[in-house]
Write a protein that holds these residues in place. Structure first.
Motif, PDB file in Angstrom:
ATOM      1  N   GLY A 146      32.720  46.033  20.281  1.00 23.27           N
ATOM      2  CA  GLY A 146      33.790  45.591  19.396  1.00 23.27           C
ATOM      3  C   GLY A 146      33.313  44.604  18.339  1.00 23.27           C
ATOM      4  O   GLY A 146      34.035  44.313  17.397  1.00 23.27           O
ATOM      5  N   LEU A 147      32.079  44.081  18.491  1.00 23.45           N
ATOM      6  CA  LEU A 147      31.551  43.119  17.520  1.00 23.45           C
ATOM      7  C   LEU A 147      30.233  43.595  16.908  1.00 23.45           C
ATOM      8  O   LEU A 147      29.477  42.791  16.375  1.00 23.45           O
ATOM      9  CB  LEU A 147      31.363  41.749  18.176  1.00 23.45           C
ATOM     10  CG  LEU A 147      32.656  41.072  18.635  1.00 23.45           C
ATOM     11  CD1 LEU A 147      32.347  39.789  19.380  1.00 23.45           C
ATOM     12  CD2 LEU A 147      33.575  40.803  17.450  1.00 23.45           C
ATOM     13  N   ASP A 148      29.964  44.883  16.994  1.00 23.25           N
ATOM     14  CA  ASP A 148      28.778  45.467  16.365  1.00 23.25           C
ATOM     15  C   ASP A 148      29.169  45.828  14.932  1.00 23.25           C
ATOM     16  O   ASP A 148      29.333  46.982  14.578  1.00 23.25           O
ATOM     17  CB  ASP A 148      28.314  46.696  17.153  1.00 23.25           C
ATOM     18  CG  ASP A 148      27.020  47.281  16.639  1.00 23.25           C
ATOM     19  OD1 ASP A 148      26.264  46.567  15.953  1.00 23.25           O
ATOM     20  OD2 ASP A 148      26.761  48.464  16.922  1.00 23.25           O
ATOM     21  N   ARG A 149      29.305  44.807  14.120  1.00 24.81           N
ATOM     22  CA  ARG A 149      29.885  44.969  12.779  1.00 24.81           C
ATOM     23  C   ARG A 149      29.049  45.811  11.828  1.00 24.81           C
ATOM     24  O   ARG A 149      29.570  46.412  10.912  1.00 24.81           O
ATOM     25  CB  ARG A 149      30.145  43.599  12.175  1.00 24.81           C
ATOM     26  CG  ARG A 149      31.204  42.846  12.943  1.00 24.81           C
ATOM     27  CD  ARG A 149      31.551  41.553  12.235  1.00 24.81           C
ATOM     28  NE  ARG A 149      32.637  40.895  12.895  1.00 24.81           N
ATOM     29  CZ  ARG A 149      32.507  39.784  13.608  1.00 24.81           C
ATOM     30  NH1 ARG A 149      31.328  39.227  13.747  1.00 24.81           N
ATOM     31  NH2 ARG A 149      33.558  39.228  14.166  1.00 24.81           N
ATOM     32  N   ASN A 150      27.745  45.834  12.015  1.00 28.18           N
ATOM     33  CA  ASN A 150      26.905  46.654  11.134  1.00 28.18           C
ATOM     34  C   ASN A 150      26.530  47.980  11.797  1.00 28.18           C
ATOM     35  O   ASN A 150      25.691  48.703  11.288  1.00 28.18           O
ATOM     36  CB  ASN A 150      25.650  45.885  10.700  1.00 28.18           C
ATOM     37  CG  ASN A 150      24.781  45.502  11.867  1.00 28.18           C
ATOM     38  OD1 ASN A 150      25.174  45.616  13.017  1.00 28.18           O
ATOM     39  ND2 ASN A 150      23.583  45.026  11.572  1.00 28.18           N
ATOM     40  N   TYR A 151      27.128  48.266  12.918  1.00 28.06           N
ATOM     41  CA  TYR A 151      26.941  49.527  13.649  1.00 28.06           C
ATOM     42  C   TYR A 151      25.475  49.790  14.005  1.00 28.06           C
ATOM     43  O   TYR A 151      25.035  50.931  14.045  1.00 28.06           O
ATOM     44  CB  TYR A 151      27.515  50.710  12.864  1.00 28.06           C
ATOM     45  CG  TYR A 151      28.978  50.548  12.562  1.00 28.06           C
ATOM     46  CD1 TYR A 151      29.930  50.627  13.573  1.00 28.06           C
ATOM     47  CD2 TYR A 151      29.405  50.302  11.265  1.00 28.06           C
ATOM     48  CE1 TYR A 151      31.278  50.445  13.293  1.00 28.06           C
ATOM     49  CE2 TYR A 151      30.752  50.119  10.987  1.00 28.06           C
ATOM     50  CZ  TYR A 151      31.682  50.204  12.011  1.00 28.06           C
ATOM     51  OH  TYR A 151      33.002  50.037  11.747  1.00 28.06           O
ATOM     52  N   TYR A 153      24.094  49.495  16.872  1.00 33.72           N
ATOM     53  CA  TYR A 153      24.011  50.157  18.180  1.00 33.72           C
ATOM     54  C   TYR A 153      25.175  51.105  18.408  1.00 33.72           C
ATOM     55  O   TYR A 153      25.559  51.368  19.537  1.00 33.72           O
ATOM     56  CB  TYR A 153      23.966  49.099  19.295  1.00 33.72           C
ATOM     57  CG  TYR A 153      22.787  48.187  19.195  1.00 33.72           C
ATOM     58  CD1 TYR A 153      21.539  48.620  19.617  1.00 33.72           C
ATOM     59  CD2 TYR A 153      22.890  46.904  18.664  1.00 33.72           C
ATOM     60  CE1 TYR A 153      20.429  47.798  19.535  1.00 33.72           C
ATOM     61  CE2 TYR A 153      21.788  46.068  18.579  1.00 33.72           C
ATOM     62  CZ  TYR A 153      20.556  46.521  19.017  1.00 33.72           C
ATOM     63  OH  TYR A 153      19.466  45.710  18.924  1.00 33.72           O
ATOM     64  N   ALA A 154      25.744  51.622  17.341  1.00 32.37           N
ATOM     65  CA  ALA A 154      26.907  52.505  17.412  1.00 32.37           C
ATOM     66  C   ALA A 154      26.561  53.790  18.150  1.00 32.37           C
ATOM     67  O   ALA A 154      25.406  54.204  18.158  1.00 32.37           O
ATOM     68  CB  ALA A 154      27.407  52.826  16.018  1.00 32.37           C
ATOM     69  N   PRO A 155      27.502  54.425  18.783  1.00 33.50           N
ATOM     70  CA  PRO A 155      28.914  54.082  18.928  1.00 33.50           C
ATOM     71  C   PRO A 155      29.153  53.180  20.128  1.00 33.50           C
ATOM     72  O   PRO A 155      28.574  53.386  21.193  1.00 33.50           O
ATOM     73  CB  PRO A 155      29.576  55.447  19.125  1.00 33.50           C
ATOM     74  CG  PRO A 155      28.552  56.262  19.841  1.00 33.50           C
ATOM     75  CD  PRO A 155      27.222  55.770  19.319  1.00 33.50           C
ATOM     76  N   SER A 156      29.968  52.192  19.962  1.00 30.62           N
ATOM     77  CA  SER A 156      30.369  51.266  21.018  1.00 30.62           C
ATOM     78  C   SER A 156      29.203  50.712  21.822  1.00 30.62           C
ATOM     79  O   SER A 156      29.241  50.675  23.050  1.00 30.62           O
ATOM     80  CB  SER A 156      31.387  51.918  21.955  1.00 30.62           C
ATOM     81  OG  SER A 156      32.540  52.267  21.235  1.00 30.62           O
ATOM     82  N   CYS A 157      28.147  50.337  21.129  1.00 31.43           N
ATOM     83  CA  CYS A 157      26.943  49.727  21.731  1.00 31.43           C
ATOM     84  C   CYS A 157      26.167  50.664  22.639  1.00 31.43           C
ATOM     85  O   CYS A 157      25.314  50.225  23.418  1.00 31.43           O
ATOM     86  CB  CYS A 157      27.301  48.449  22.474  1.00 31.43           C
ATOM     87  SG  CYS A 157      27.933  47.146  21.401  1.00 31.43           S
ATOM     88  N   LYS A 158      26.412  51.949  22.568  1.00 30.06           N
ATOM     89  CA  LYS A 158      25.728  52.908  23.426  1.00 30.06           C
ATOM     90  C   LYS A 158      24.211  52.877  23.205  1.00 30.06           C
ATOM     91  O   LYS A 158      23.444  53.047  24.148  1.00 30.06           O
ATOM     92  CB  LYS A 158      26.265  54.313  23.150  1.00 30.06           C
ATOM     93  CG  LYS A 158      25.621  55.377  24.004  1.00 30.06           C
ATOM     94  CD  LYS A 158      26.174  56.747  23.692  1.00 30.06           C
ATOM     95  CE  LYS A 158      25.467  57.818  24.497  1.00 30.06           C
ATOM     96  NZ  LYS A 158      25.881  59.140  24.121  1.00 30.06           N
ATOM     97  N   MET A 159      23.777  52.650  21.974  1.00 26.94           N
ATOM     98  CA  MET A 159      22.345  52.662  21.665  1.00 26.94           C
ATOM     99  C   MET A 159      21.610  51.413  22.127  1.00 26.94           C
ATOM    100  O   MET A 159      20.398  51.322  22.017  1.00 26.94           O
ATOM    101  CB  MET A 159      22.124  52.856  20.157  1.00 26.94           C
ATOM    102  CG  MET A 159      22.615  54.185  19.642  1.00 26.94           C
ATOM    103  SD  MET A 159      21.719  55.533  20.402  1.00 26.94           S
ATOM    104  CE  MET A 159      23.015  56.459  21.166  1.00 26.94           C
ATOM    105  N   ALA A 160      22.323  50.437  22.672  1.00 27.40           N
ATOM    106  CA  ALA A 160      21.681  49.239  23.217  1.00 27.40           C
ATOM    107  C   ALA A 160      21.209  49.473  24.644  1.00 27.40           C
ATOM    108  O   ALA A 160      20.489  48.656  25.209  1.00 27.40           O
ATOM    109  CB  ALA A 160      22.635  48.047  23.174  1.00 27.40           C
TER     110      ALA A 160
END
Length: 162
Positions: A146-151, A153-160
């Protein structure tokens, strides 16, 4: 008209002369035969990565403090926000070295953070050996859902995650 042609001819002549001089200047370099690396060059600092696999645990206070500090700094500097992490909860490991021993050691973690806007959010982060400043120590990468403003790790931090 004759003057224009004469000036044009002189300009082309200067360009051709400059190109010829440049070609002659670099010709010895390009015509030299390639040499194989000597013994010192083959073995100088090419031993490969020497990872120990010693990375702090997900609930390490030092790692959590580093995430909280850098999160607040990022919010302030890039998003003009006073948002900060006030607490962590349910922190646990997702994976450690999921791609094998030969890769840079990473410990992947998941948890819940409480922020000063009184919201509860999911956080994904990884603690990386030699991932700190100049590779001298471990470092962290994180993403708050919800705070990955520059995307990044999009979508929804999945790439982290792994």
């Amino acid at each position: 008209m004759k003057r224009v042609r004469a000036a044009l001819g002189a300009s082309i002549g200067r360009i051709a002369a400059t190109a010829a001089v440049a070609a002659l200047a670099f010709a010895p370099v390009s015509l030299a035969p390639a040499k194989a690396a000597n013994l010192l060059e083959l073995n100088f600092w090419l031993s490969g990565p020497n990872y120990s696999g010693v990375v702090p645990a997900c609930d390490s206070q030092e790692a959590l403090d580093l995430i909280a500090t850098r999160f607040a700094e990022t919010e302030r500097r890039f998003w003009a926000s006073s948002l900060s992490i006030t607490d962590f909860e349910k922190v646990h490991e997702i994976a450690f070295r999921p791609w094998g021993q030969e890769y840079q050691p990473r410990r992947y973690c998941r948890g819940t953070v409480f922020t000063n806007d009184l919201k509860k959010r999911v956080i994904y982060y990884s603690i990386i050996e030699d991932g700190g400043w100049t590779g001298a120590t471990w470092g962290v990468e994180w993403c708050v859902v919800g705070l990955d403003r520059n995307y990044a790790y999009a979508p929804s931090c999945k790439m982290a995650g792994p």
